[in-house]
Design an enzyme around this catalytic site. Structure first.
Site, PDB file in Angstrom:
ATOM      1  N   LYS A 291       5.884   1.134  -0.190  1.00  0.00           N
ATOM      2  CA  LYS A 291       5.801  -0.250  -0.637  1.00  0.00           C
ATOM      3  C   LYS A 291       5.268  -1.074   0.539  1.00  0.00           C
ATOM      4  O   LYS A 291       5.994  -1.359   1.490  1.00  0.00           O
ATOM      5  CB  LYS A 291       7.169  -0.765  -1.077  1.00  0.00           C
ATOM      6  CG  LYS A 291       7.119  -2.162  -1.617  1.00  0.00           C
ATOM      7  CD  LYS A 291       8.463  -2.603  -2.139  1.00  0.00           C
ATOM      8  CE  LYS A 291       8.357  -3.930  -2.854  1.00  0.00           C
ATOM      9  NZ  LYS A 291       7.619  -4.945  -2.106  1.00  0.00           N
ATOM     10  N   ARG A 313      -1.492 -12.218  -7.029  1.00  0.00           N
ATOM     11  CA  ARG A 313      -0.421 -11.883  -7.968  1.00  0.00           C
ATOM     12  C   ARG A 313      -0.354 -12.916  -9.090  1.00  0.00           C
ATOM     13  O   ARG A 313       0.056 -12.649 -10.206  1.00  0.00           O
ATOM     14  CB  ARG A 313       0.887 -11.894  -7.176  1.00  0.00           C
ATOM     15  CG  ARG A 313       2.104 -11.603  -7.968  1.00  0.00           C
ATOM     16  CD  ARG A 313       3.316 -11.894  -7.132  1.00  0.00           C
ATOM     17  NE  ARG A 313       4.506 -11.492  -7.830  1.00  0.00           N
ATOM     18  CZ  ARG A 313       5.042 -12.170  -8.838  1.00  0.00           C
ATOM     19  NH1 ARG A 313       4.496 -13.284  -9.262  1.00  0.00           N
ATOM     20  NH2 ARG A 313       6.126 -11.723  -9.424  1.00  0.00           N
ATOM     21  N   GLU A 348      -2.547  -3.625  -2.461  1.00  0.00           N
ATOM     22  CA  GLU A 348      -1.865  -4.539  -1.550  1.00  0.00           C
ATOM     23  C   GLU A 348      -2.785  -4.715  -0.335  1.00  0.00           C
ATOM     24  O   GLU A 348      -3.243  -3.724   0.255  1.00  0.00           O
ATOM     25  CB  GLU A 348      -0.514  -3.925  -1.136  1.00  0.00           C
ATOM     26  CG  GLU A 348       0.388  -4.854  -0.366  1.00  0.00           C
ATOM     27  CD  GLU A 348       1.211  -5.828  -1.243  1.00  0.00           C
ATOM     28  OE1 GLU A 348       0.979  -5.917  -2.464  1.00  0.00           O
ATOM     29  OE2 GLU A 348       2.072  -6.505  -0.670  1.00  0.00           O
ATOM     30  N   GLU A 447       7.945  -1.803   3.517  1.00  0.00           N
ATOM     31  CA  GLU A 447       9.221  -2.422   3.139  1.00  0.00           C
ATOM     32  C   GLU A 447      10.187  -1.435   2.509  1.00  0.00           C
ATOM     33  O   GLU A 447      11.328  -1.773   2.265  1.00  0.00           O
ATOM     34  CB  GLU A 447       8.933  -3.464   2.053  1.00  0.00           C
ATOM     35  CG  GLU A 447       8.772  -4.854   2.540  1.00  0.00           C
ATOM     36  CD  GLU A 447       8.738  -5.792   1.331  1.00  0.00           C
ATOM     37  OE1 GLU A 447       9.570  -6.686   1.269  1.00  0.00           O
ATOM     38  OE2 GLU A 447       7.881  -5.592   0.449  1.00  0.00           O
ATOM     39  N   LYS A 452       7.969   5.314  -9.314  1.00  0.00           N
ATOM     40  CA  LYS A 452       7.285   5.064 -10.592  1.00  0.00           C
ATOM     41  C   LYS A 452       7.314   6.287 -11.507  1.00  0.00           C
ATOM     42  O   LYS A 452       7.174   7.422 -11.035  1.00  0.00           O
ATOM     43  CB  LYS A 452       5.820   4.695 -10.325  1.00  0.00           C
ATOM     44  CG  LYS A 452       5.651   3.465  -9.451  1.00  0.00           C
ATOM     45  CD  LYS A 452       4.179   3.182  -9.150  1.00  0.00           C
ATOM     46  CE  LYS A 452       4.041   1.924  -8.319  1.00  0.00           C
ATOM     47  NZ  LYS A 452       2.643   1.636  -7.955  1.00  0.00           N
ATOM     48  N   LYS A 472      11.863  -0.758  -7.372  1.00  0.00           N
ATOM     49  CA  LYS A 472      11.610  -0.966  -5.946  1.00  0.00           C
ATOM     50  C   LYS A 472      12.881  -0.642  -5.167  1.00  0.00           C
ATOM     51  O   LYS A 472      13.985  -0.991  -5.581  1.00  0.00           O
ATOM     52  CB  LYS A 472      11.106  -2.381  -5.658  1.00  0.00           C
ATOM     53  CG  LYS A 472      11.844  -3.509  -6.315  1.00  0.00           C
ATOM     54  CD  LYS A 472      11.106  -4.838  -6.085  1.00  0.00           C
ATOM     55  CE  LYS A 472      11.699  -5.935  -6.951  1.00  0.00           C
ATOM     56  NZ  LYS A 472      10.979  -7.192  -6.917  1.00  0.00           N
TER      57      LYS A 472
HETATM   58  P1  ATP Z   1       8.481  -9.568  -7.940  1.00  0.00           P
HETATM   59  O1  ATP Z   1       7.209 -10.033  -8.417  1.00  0.00           O
HETATM   60  O2  ATP Z   1       8.931  -8.256  -8.470  1.00  0.00           O
HETATM   61  O3  ATP Z   1       9.527 -10.622  -7.885  1.00  0.00           O
HETATM   62  P2  ATP Z   1       7.629  -9.855  -5.371  1.00  0.00           P
HETATM   63  O4  ATP Z   1       6.276 -10.419  -5.561  1.00  0.00           O
HETATM   64  O5  ATP Z   1       8.699 -10.730  -4.805  1.00  0.00           O
HETATM   65  O6  ATP Z   1       8.195  -9.128  -6.559  1.00  0.00           O
HETATM   66  P3  ATP Z   1       8.416  -7.441  -4.297  1.00  0.00           P
HETATM   67  O7  ATP Z   1       9.697  -7.590  -4.994  1.00  0.00           O
HETATM   68  O8  ATP Z   1       8.508  -7.319  -2.835  1.00  0.00           O
HETATM   69  O9  ATP Z   1       7.426  -8.593  -4.523  1.00  0.00           O
HETATM   70  O10 ATP Z   1       7.709  -6.128  -4.915  1.00  0.00           O
HETATM   71  C1  ATP Z   1       6.615  -6.010  -5.690  1.00  0.00           C
HETATM   72  C2  ATP Z   1       5.332  -6.125  -4.881  1.00  0.00           C
HETATM   73  O11 ATP Z   1       5.179  -5.056  -3.955  1.00  0.00           O
HETATM   74  C3  ATP Z   1       4.097  -6.016  -5.725  1.00  0.00           C
HETATM   75  O12 ATP Z   1       3.819  -7.242  -6.349  1.00  0.00           O
HETATM   76  C4  ATP Z   1       3.030  -5.617  -4.728  1.00  0.00           C
HETATM   77  O13 ATP Z   1       2.449  -6.771  -4.181  1.00  0.00           O
HETATM   78  C5  ATP Z   1       3.802  -4.918  -3.624  1.00  0.00           C
HETATM   79  N1  ATP Z   1       3.504  -3.476  -3.459  1.00  0.00           N
HETATM   80  C6  ATP Z   1       3.336  -2.859  -2.268  1.00  0.00           C
HETATM   81  N2  ATP Z   1       3.134  -1.550  -2.405  1.00  0.00           N
HETATM   82  C7  ATP Z   1       3.141  -1.297  -3.745  1.00  0.00           C
HETATM   83  C8  ATP Z   1       2.981  -0.104  -4.510  1.00  0.00           C
HETATM   84  N3  ATP Z   1       2.788   1.084  -3.948  1.00  0.00           N
HETATM   85  N4  ATP Z   1       3.056  -0.230  -5.854  1.00  0.00           N
HETATM   86  C9  ATP Z   1       3.263  -1.429  -6.448  1.00  0.00           C
HETATM   87  N5  ATP Z   1       3.426  -2.590  -5.762  1.00  0.00           N
HETATM   88  C10 ATP Z   1       3.371  -2.532  -4.424  1.00  0.00           C
END
Ligand code: ATP
Length: 644
Positions: A291, A313, A348, A447, A452, A472
């Site tokens: 991640k 996003r 990302e 992180e 999946k 996650k």
């Molecule tokens: P959420 O939208 O779920 O509230 P967030 O934008 O706060 O999340 P995170 O909770 O940290 O972000 O986790 C999701 C994000 O992690 C994804 O939107 C993407 O940007 C990032 N990410 C990094 N690596 C990956 C990966 N391998 N697969 C999917 N997402 C990933």
């Protein structure tokens, strides 16, 4: 939850077929919607009106839908309206001949510039009846106001507003001013408009086919189709003409994922332990991916027109922020027969140290300029880590299983050191293997992991969904709440001691998309460095408002009220030790139904989330899920758990 189509009421306000939709007819519908809190009633008022538009003035359907959701176009076009109090008060004052002081005084009492405008306008003697406003005319003017720029832009905007206000009758000024403010305040969520649109279209089509009443099952199906299509191709500009031309039941084939129209990203559910992950997937095949900690980047490419785009996003066009990604695209395309002619990649973008060849923390990425970026002067380099391929060579891959999408990703793209790489993954299965990979991901500056579903129907890509098929697993959050929350800053308390010159603590809120309200969740004063406090003060003191917005849900007691209230503009990522029920905060109060809200214990500021709009904050439903998950983990004693 759908109301039967037969309960759709006829609106009283018809207009001659083929003529423009009167703005007054739309405002009459707004008034009815505002008068109820029942979702089914709201849907039926909304769908009755949309049905009438379909029958009498179908060419106006698109405009009417935009006016209902108070947007000027698809999110990725970034055209927004949201005028401040100052300019609107000025316009109302100029148009109605009342003094600015009177307008401000009324606003302080009512908290709603819309009603101030309506009352000022209605108490004004008029010599002759103005020409009635049409919905199309108002929409065109709203767009014109949003696009005004350059010298005298304020005066030009006030000029257009005045022209419209002068033509307002009845309650039109109220809704016009609220639309200009960017908040209609009638608790009409976009998903309600989608339901209403589906119902109106189904009813219209069955009437055309000679059936009096549409089949309720068909109505349910139509709504399902519309939602799915909207998350794949979130623009009414394409969907509404397709409904009118080919019918709503054919929408899936007439309107599909299209490069350069950003789809809503798939989201993950938080988890707190590896065993929770294993319980979820049991004997199904899953994969763990690093991640990465950067910014989500959806990359779109059409070779034929030589178009490349990078979207956030939030579906914001970031191509100008990342000219380096755009110009690197040709380098990472596969060769020969594997060269893609069109694609959509989910990635990302991560800050990258070119000398040391390693990932840099998110904080470094956040120092990158957002606007007017010249490729030659970029200091923070990024590497794109691709984790999904959603569209390839004219075909959507959303229903294709993840392991096949991954194979296509690997065969049609190639890694370029420090610029483009596949997300690292391991298709492990035991607790030990996952633990090891998780530790490794953290050593490699990630992180944690995304786990999946890998094969079968459940491994498709689900746009806009927070899905159980993506979990996650964040290293830091394995204890505590399981995930951070993204909250909106709506108020502040003056600081004491070393913090006297700034705000010392802030009031945060989550978002309830059903009521469109911001619900208070905690007071936060931890996790800020002095520099951060100072810069937050600089930014937020400019957004102070005289009184809380009518769409803030907070405890009406002086003891807990903040010293200042803000316009909702900023989202912060926050960590907490746990959640508790509280008589003081309002988060998730209606979702949870316990008569008390949820609050965060020991909240700590992590960072500003520039990539999230205030409406993308953690929702009341998510807060309620966090609370219930925590309560069940502690033995299911939900009622008395951590009650303040
Ligand atoms: P959420 O939208 O779920 O509230 P967030 O934008 O706060 O999340 P995170 O909770 O940290 O972000 O986790 C999701 C994000 O992690 C994804 O939107 C993407 O940007 C990032 N990410 C990094 N690596 C990956 C990966 N391998 N697969 C999917 N997402 C990933």
């Amino acid at each position: 939850e759908l109301p039967l189509i037969s309960t759709i009421r006829k609106t009283e306000s018809s207009w001659p077929a083929g003529s423009p939709v009167p703005y007054s007819a739309l405002c009459a519908t707004f008034e009815k919607i505002e008068g109820t809190t029942k979702r089914l009633e709201i849907i039926s008022y909304c769908s009755a009106f949309l049905l009438e538009v379909l029958e009498l003035s179908p060419d106006s359907l698109l405009t009417i839908v935009y006016l209902f959701i108070n947007k000027l176009g698809p999110d990725f076009e970034g055209v927004e309206i949201g005028l401040g109090e100052a300019i609107l008060s000025k316009a109302i004052s100029e148009c109605t001949g009342r003094s600015l002081a009177q307008i401000k005084a009324d606003y302080r009492t009512t908290g709603d510039l819309g009603t101030v405008a309506r009352d000022s306008r209605n108490n004004q003697p008029t010599m002759f009846k103005p020409k009635p406003l049409t919905a199309e005319g108002v929409f065109k003017n709203l767009k014109a106001i949003a696009n005004v720029s350059g010298v005298q832009s304020q005066a030009k905007k006030v000029g257009i507003i005045n022209m419209m206000l002068a033509a307002c009758q009845g309650n039109e000024a109220k809704y016009l001013v609220r639309s200009l403010e960017g908040k209609l305040r009638i608790s009409l969520a976009e998903k309600t408009v989608l339901s209403a649109l589906a119902q109106a279209a189904v009813t219209f089509e069955s009437r055309k086919a000679g059936d009096k009443k549409p089949d309720p099952a068909k109505a349910v199906k139509a709504e399902e189709i519309l939602r799915a299509v909207y998350s794949e191709i979130p623009t009414y500009d394409l969907i509404i003409p397709a409904i009118i031309k080919d019918g709503i039941m054919n929408l899936r084939s007439s309107c599909q994922l299209t490069p350069c129209v950003p789809l809503k990203p798939m989201l993950a559910k938080p988890t707190k332990s590896i065993t929770e992950v294993l319980d979820r997937f049991s004997d199904q095949k899953f994969t763990c991916e690093y991640k990465y900690d950067g910014e989500r980047a959806q990359i779109h490419f059409i070779s034929e027109s030589n178009t490349s785009r990078v979207y956030s996003r939030n579906s914001e066009d970031m191509s100008a922020k990342y000219p380096d990604i755009v110009s690197a695209i040709p380098k990472f395309l596969g060769q020969g027969e594997h060269r893609p002619s069109s694609f959509v990649l989910d990635c990302e973008a991560v800050a990258w140290d070119r000398e040391e060849k390693r990932i840099l923390p998110f904080q470094v990425l956040s120092t990158r300029k957002r606007k007017d970026v010249q490729e030659g002067s970029i200091k923070v380099r990024v590497c794109v880590f691709a984790f999904d391929l959603l569209y390839l060579n004219g075909k959507s891959l959303l229903q294709t299983p993840l392991h096949e999408r991954r194979e296509l990703l690997h065969s049609h793209f190639r890694e370029v050191e420090g610029e483009f790489a596949y997300a690292r993954y391991e298709d492990g299965s035991s607790v030990d293997q996952i633990q090891e990979f998780l530790d490794q991901s953290v050593k490699d500056s990630c992180e944690g992991l995304m786990v999946k579903m890998l094969e079968g129907d459940e491994s498709g890509y689900e746009p806009s969904k927070r899905s159980r098929n993506w979990l996650k697993l964040k290293k830091d959050y394995l204890t505590g709440v399981g995930d951070s929350l993204d909250l909106v800053v709506i108020g502040a308390f003056y600081g004491k001691g070393k913090r006297t010159n700034w705000y010392g603590a802030y009031l945060l809120a989550c978002y309830n998309p059903d009521t469109q309200e911001y619900e208070t969740i905690c007071r936060i004063g931890t996790g800020f460095s002095e520099e951060v406090l100072e810069s937050l003060y600089q930014t937020l003191s400019k957004t102070v408002i005289d009184q809380p917005r009518s769409y803030y849900s907070y405890a009406q007691s002086n003891a807990t009220a903040p010293d200042v209230w803000f316009e909702p503009t900023m989202v912060w990522e926050v960590l907490a030790a746990d959640l508790s029920l509280s008589p003081v905060y309002k988060a998730a109060i209606s979702v949870l139904g316990r008569g008390k809200g949820v609050s965060l214990r020991f909240p700590r500021f992590i960072r500003i989330r520039d990539d999230k709009a205030v409406d993308d904050a953690t929702t009341s439903e998510q807060v309620s899920e966090f609370y219930l998950a925590q309560a069940s983990a502690s033995g299911g004693n939900q009622g008395g758990f951590n009650e303040e």
